[in-house]
Design a protein around this motif. Structure first.
Motif, PDB file in Angstrom:
ATOM      1  N   MET A   1      -1.893   5.880   5.294  1.00 33.78           N
ATOM      2  CA  MET A   1      -1.047   5.658   5.475  1.00 33.78           C
ATOM      3  C   MET A   1       0.310   5.034   5.318  1.00 33.78           C
ATOM      4  SD  MET A   1       1.981   8.081   2.580  1.00 33.78           S
ATOM      5  CE  MET A   1       2.955   7.345   1.518  1.00 33.78           C
ATOM      6  N   ALA A   2       0.902   5.453   6.405  1.00 31.86           N
ATOM      7  CA  ALA A   2       2.162   4.921   7.346  1.00 31.86           C
ATOM      8  C   ALA A   2       1.134   5.613   8.985  1.00 31.86           C
ATOM      9  CB  ALA A   2       2.970   4.643   7.234  1.00 31.86           C
TER      10      ALA A   2
ATOM     11  N   GLN B   1       7.353   8.513   4.434  1.00 28.68           N
ATOM     12  CA  GLN B   1       8.432   9.262   3.427  1.00 28.68           C
ATOM     13  C   GLN B   1       9.115   8.458   2.772  1.00 28.68           C
ATOM     14  OE1 GLN B   1      10.316  11.449   6.499  1.00 28.68           O
ATOM     15  NE2 GLN B   1       9.533  13.680   5.745  1.00 28.68           N
ATOM     16  N   GLU B   2       9.716   6.764   3.454  1.00 27.00           N
ATOM     17  CA  GLU B   2      10.250   5.679   3.051  1.00 27.00           C
ATOM     18  C   GLU B   2       9.716   5.700   1.745  1.00 27.00           C
ATOM     19  OE1 GLU B   2      12.458   1.382   4.475  1.00 27.00           O
ATOM     20  OE2 GLU B   2      11.458   2.998   6.473  1.00 27.00           O
ATOM     21  N   MET B   3       8.385   4.945   2.110  1.00 26.35           N
ATOM     22  CA  MET B   3       6.889   4.626   0.815  1.00 26.35           C
ATOM     23  C   MET B   3       6.954   5.110   0.004  1.00 26.35           C
ATOM     24  SD  MET B   3       3.533   4.237   3.637  1.00 26.35           S
ATOM     25  CE  MET B   3       2.779   3.679   2.644  1.00 26.35           C
TER      26      MET B   3
ATOM     27  N   GLY C   1       8.169  -4.913  -7.787  1.00 26.51           N
ATOM     28  CA  GLY C   1       8.123  -5.024  -8.713  1.00 26.51           C
ATOM     29  C   GLY C   1       6.153  -4.656  -8.503  1.00 26.51           C
ATOM     30  N   LYS C   2       5.892  -4.320  -8.335  1.00 30.12           N
ATOM     31  CA  LYS C   2       4.366  -4.200  -7.592  1.00 30.12           C
ATOM     32  C   LYS C   2       3.659  -2.617  -8.027  1.00 30.12           C
ATOM     33  CE  LYS C   2       4.370  -9.093  -7.805  1.00 30.12           C
ATOM     34  NZ  LYS C   2       4.603  -9.277  -9.326  1.00 30.12           N
ATOM     35  N   ASP C   3       2.663  -2.291  -7.995  1.00 32.33           N
ATOM     36  CA  ASP C   3       1.727  -0.898  -8.049  1.00 32.33           C
ATOM     37  C   ASP C   3       1.165  -1.887  -6.843  1.00 32.33           C
ATOM     38  OD1 ASP C   3       3.387   0.041  -9.704  1.00 32.33           O
ATOM     39  OD2 ASP C   3       1.033  -0.255 -11.249  1.00 32.33           O
ATOM     40  N   VAL C   4       1.101  -0.211  -5.788  1.00 36.22           N
ATOM     41  CA  VAL C   4       0.475  -0.308  -4.484  1.00 36.22           C
ATOM     42  C   VAL C   4      -0.885   0.787  -4.841  1.00 36.22           C
ATOM     43  CG1 VAL C   4       1.061  -0.116  -2.292  1.00 36.22           C
ATOM     44  CG2 VAL C   4       2.202  -1.361  -3.920  1.00 36.22           C
TER      45      VAL C   4
ATOM     46  N   GLY D   1      10.259   2.830  -9.760  1.00 36.22           N
ATOM     47  CA  GLY D   1       8.805   3.633 -10.602  1.00 36.22           C
ATOM     48  C   GLY D   1       7.492   2.613 -10.503  1.00 36.22           C
ATOM     49  N   HIS D   2       7.679   2.320  -9.733  1.00 32.75           N
ATOM     50  CA  HIS D   2       5.564   1.605  -9.267  1.00 32.75           C
ATOM     51  C   HIS D   2       4.988   2.611  -8.790  1.00 32.75           C
ATOM     52  CE1 HIS D   2       7.036  -2.141 -11.337  1.00 32.75           C
ATOM     53  NE2 HIS D   2       7.701  -2.124 -10.564  1.00 32.75           N
ATOM     54  N   ARG D   3       3.552   2.610  -9.452  1.00 30.84           N
ATOM     55  CA  ARG D   3       3.297   3.191  -8.694  1.00 30.84           C
ATOM     56  C   ARG D   3       2.810   3.018  -6.862  1.00 30.84           C
ATOM     57  NH1 ARG D   3       0.560   2.090 -13.671  1.00 30.84           N
ATOM     58  NH2 ARG D   3       0.656   3.839 -14.983  1.00 30.84           N
ATOM     59  N   LEU D   4       2.247   3.905  -6.313  1.00 34.54           N
ATOM     60  CA  LEU D   4       1.997   4.674  -4.857  1.00 34.54           C
ATOM     61  C   LEU D   4       0.564   5.085  -4.691  1.00 34.54           C
ATOM     62  CD1 LEU D   4       2.120   3.158  -2.162  1.00 34.54           C
ATOM     63  CD2 LEU D   4       3.662   4.973  -1.602  1.00 34.54           C
TER      64      LEU D   4
END
Length: 161
Positions: A100-101, A108-110, A91-94, A118-121
């Motif tokens: 990125m990876a 793609q998984e991220m 439940g955290k925005d990141v 529904g959280h920001r990346l």
């Protein structure tokens, strides 16, 4: 309307966190640094004392804390996807340091987990706002230099240290 302050945790307290993300987060009026985790507990404890925050002994402990709204991932590159996915699922925005990876599949998984939760990346691509890069973009957009067929660029520095 009252301004929302983002309560952020830092995952990884090495040089990029120490030189950039922590001081810049501390200066941002929209951010309050409330937690620190590092695989070297003394580093996290030092920043926790400095910013009147919590030093967490595990990433899971930080991610389970409802006080944390978002995390800033400053770990080695090979841990970015794992940490981001765990954070999003908790439940955290990141906000993740670049790259990125380490593989397209991890990226793609991220993105998929961010959409699912529904959280920001957000990925730190700080050079896109550098004045020289903005000027080059504007020159291209205005057609001043014509249509490039190829280009070569060089950007170097000694690092944040």
């Amino acid at each position: 309307m009252e301004k929302q302050i983002i309560k952020a945790g830092i995952i990884g307290c090495g040089s990029i966190a120490r030189e950039r993300h922590i001081p810049e987060g501390a200066k941002n009026p929209n951010v309050k640094l409330v937690g620190f985790y590092d695989h070297t507990p003394e580093r996290a404890a030092k920043f926790a004392r400095q910013y009147d925050a919590t030093a967490y002994s595990t990433v899971e402990e930080m991610l389970n804390d409802p006080e944390i709204d978002a995390v800033i991932i400053c770990t080695p590159n090979f841990l970015h996807a794992e940490m981001a996915i765990k954070a999003l699922q908790n439940g955290k925005d990141v906000f993740c340091e670049k790259p990125m990876a380490t593989s397209l599949e991890e990226c793609q998984e991220m993105v998929a987990v961010a959409k699912q939760t529904g959280h920001r990346l957000l990925i730190d691509q700080n050079q896109r706002l550098a004045p020289a890069h903005q000027k080059a973009r504007q020159l291209l957009a205005d057609g001043v230099i014509g249509k490039p067929l190829t280009f070569k660029a060089s950007f170097g520095h000694g690092g944040p240290e």
